[in-house]
Scaffold this active site. Sequence first.
Site, mmCIF file in Angstrom:
data_model
loop_
_atom_site.group_PDB
_atom_site.id
_atom_site.type_symbol
_atom_site.label_atom_id
_atom_site.label_comp_id
_atom_site.label_asym_id
_atom_site.label_seq_id
_atom_site.Cartn_x
_atom_site.Cartn_y
_atom_site.Cartn_z
ATOM 1 N N PHE A 139 0.865 -1.188 0.000
ATOM 2 C CA PHE A 139 0.000 0.000 0.000
ATOM 3 C C PHE A 139 0.895 1.229 0.000
ATOM 4 O O PHE A 139 1.666 1.442 0.937
ATOM 5 C CB PHE A 139 -0.933 0.028 1.216
ATOM 6 C CG PHE A 139 -1.914 1.175 1.155
ATOM 7 C CD1 PHE A 139 -3.122 1.039 0.487
ATOM 8 C CD2 PHE A 139 -1.613 2.410 1.720
ATOM 9 C CE1 PHE A 139 -4.019 2.112 0.391
ATOM 10 C CE2 PHE A 139 -2.497 3.482 1.628
ATOM 11 C CZ PHE A 139 -3.698 3.327 0.971
ATOM 12 N N ASP A 224 9.446 2.755 1.892
ATOM 13 C CA ASP A 224 8.227 3.485 2.249
ATOM 14 C C ASP A 224 8.029 3.336 3.754
ATOM 15 O O ASP A 224 7.566 2.311 4.234
ATOM 16 C CB ASP A 224 7.023 2.943 1.469
ATOM 17 C CG ASP A 224 5.728 3.691 1.822
ATOM 18 O OD1 ASP A 224 5.728 4.442 2.823
ATOM 19 O OD2 ASP A 224 4.716 3.505 1.112
ATOM 20 N N LYS A 253 2.764 10.714 7.991
ATOM 21 C CA LYS A 253 2.002 10.334 9.191
ATOM 22 C C LYS A 253 2.618 10.788 10.520
ATOM 23 O O LYS A 253 2.404 11.905 10.961
ATOM 24 C CB LYS A 253 1.817 8.814 9.198
ATOM 25 C CG LYS A 253 0.788 8.317 8.162
ATOM 26 C CD LYS A 253 0.593 6.830 8.301
ATOM 27 C CE LYS A 253 -0.385 6.227 7.314
ATOM 28 N NZ LYS A 253 -1.773 6.336 7.696
HETATM 29 N N1 PLP Z 1 2.428 4.525 2.301
HETATM 30 C C1 PLP Z 1 2.077 3.755 3.342
HETATM 31 C C2 PLP Z 1 2.988 2.636 3.763
HETATM 32 C C3 PLP Z 1 0.885 3.966 4.021
HETATM 33 O O1 PLP Z 1 0.545 3.187 5.035
HETATM 34 C C4 PLP Z 1 0.052 5.041 3.601
HETATM 35 C C5 PLP Z 1 -1.235 5.291 4.266
HETATM 36 O O2 PLP Z 1 -1.769 4.506 4.985
HETATM 37 C C6 PLP Z 1 0.461 5.829 2.525
HETATM 38 C C7 PLP Z 1 1.661 5.547 1.891
HETATM 39 C C8 PLP Z 1 -0.386 6.982 2.069
HETATM 40 O O3 PLP Z 1 -0.401 7.967 3.063
HETATM 41 P P1 PLP Z 1 -1.506 9.126 3.069
HETATM 42 O O4 PLP Z 1 -2.790 8.499 3.467
HETATM 43 O O5 PLP Z 1 -0.995 10.113 4.086
HETATM 44 O O6 PLP Z 1 -1.547 9.700 1.718
#
Ligand code: PLP
Length: 400
Positions: A139, A224, A253
């Site tokens: 994700f 990530d 986050k």
């Molecule tokens: N990357 C990871 C690993 C995530 O868990 C998330 C969101 O849950 C994202 C990217 C996307 O983040 P955002 O919701 O702040 O756009």
Amino acid sequence: MVDKLAQDYSVDSAVMKTYGRAEISFVRGHGCWLESEAGEQYLDCSSGIAVNTLGHTHPQMVSALIEQGKKLWHVSNLYRIPEQENVAKSLARLANLSQVFFCNSGVEATEAAVKIARRSAYERGEPDRTTILCADGAFHGRTLGMLAATDRPIFRRGFGPIPSGFEHSPLGDLSALRAKMGSNIAAIMVEPIQGEGGVRQVSSDFLVGLRNLADEFGALLIADEVQAGIGRSGSFFSYEFSGIQPDIVAVAKGLGGGFPIGAVITSKDVGESMSPGTHGSTFGGNPLAMAVAKVVIDIVSEKTFLKDIVSRASYLEERLVQLYDNNPGKIIEVRGRGFLRGIRLADDFDSSEMVGSLRRAKVLAVPAAENTVRLLPPLIISREEIDFLMDRLKFVMTSD
Ligand code: PLP
């Protein structure tokens, strides 16, 4: 899951129904606790999905926000922003990297990471090196670009055409990955712990293998860290346990602790492939966001703070393993590291329903893929609060 959530949401509201929302709202928060409109206290083991790193209304964050709020909120990236330069320096030092681009969310960070990886290949004279290799179950967010990187076909339904240039390979399988490597691969992008994917954790060997494959085939390695980073796994970045050095790290986050922020950290060479005009963000790295991020970084990067997370998190792990031992047939596996934990349930039980039962028992958790209940408390959660969580988990496990 998307359709199920949509059916569950029946409230009459002008807010677009893109979320399955519980019938509850909160009016204030303090530490690991949230107070509902009805005046009830909930132990927050979701942290707004890995956001409230230091809990709610942490006094140092509140004063940083107020102090900065009195001075200067926003100024364009057309000018130097000293607060941004300071935070960039800290992030670069912590990641053992060199350059930082600021944005406002996780998906902006992962999308920028991909743009930077491609641009870096282009500037090196390899314009055909454009493909990003991702893991199954990944994700990375929900823009059109990141929908292509995210391995959830259901999230893409009805949103095509989805950009090409992304491939997926089984998580943990280095030979499958090797078979996909070639001169077209710009980068391998991986979450060292897949949060949304069900708190799936990769081994140190796998991460080292990814690093070696990237080097062998002239590709970059993107970590990530949007969900698992900023202390959540027990180290500042969750890849650290493996000893690898990524070329690009995406964070968001938890970095703002509740203030929207995202950042991409890169090596010198990679960062220098970006010149004025190649990428941008109106709000990215504004003084207000930087004031808050500075507090989060200063507190979380303290060695004693990280050590204490590891100690309290191993207490949580111990208690979760006991729960597993006492619930044969209900729990398949306890997963994750630090304060990113998953309880994978057997097929006869439903993680979304379990999250609902926990909420009625005054604990907030989050469902994840693979029928997993996800626990992401603020990193300041105490042993007593962990006991409260375990008491409620035990109750829900035995009464469902
Ligand atoms: N990357 C990871 C690993 C995530 O868990 C998330 C969101 O849950 C994202 C990217 C996307 O983040 P955002 O919701 O702040 O756009």
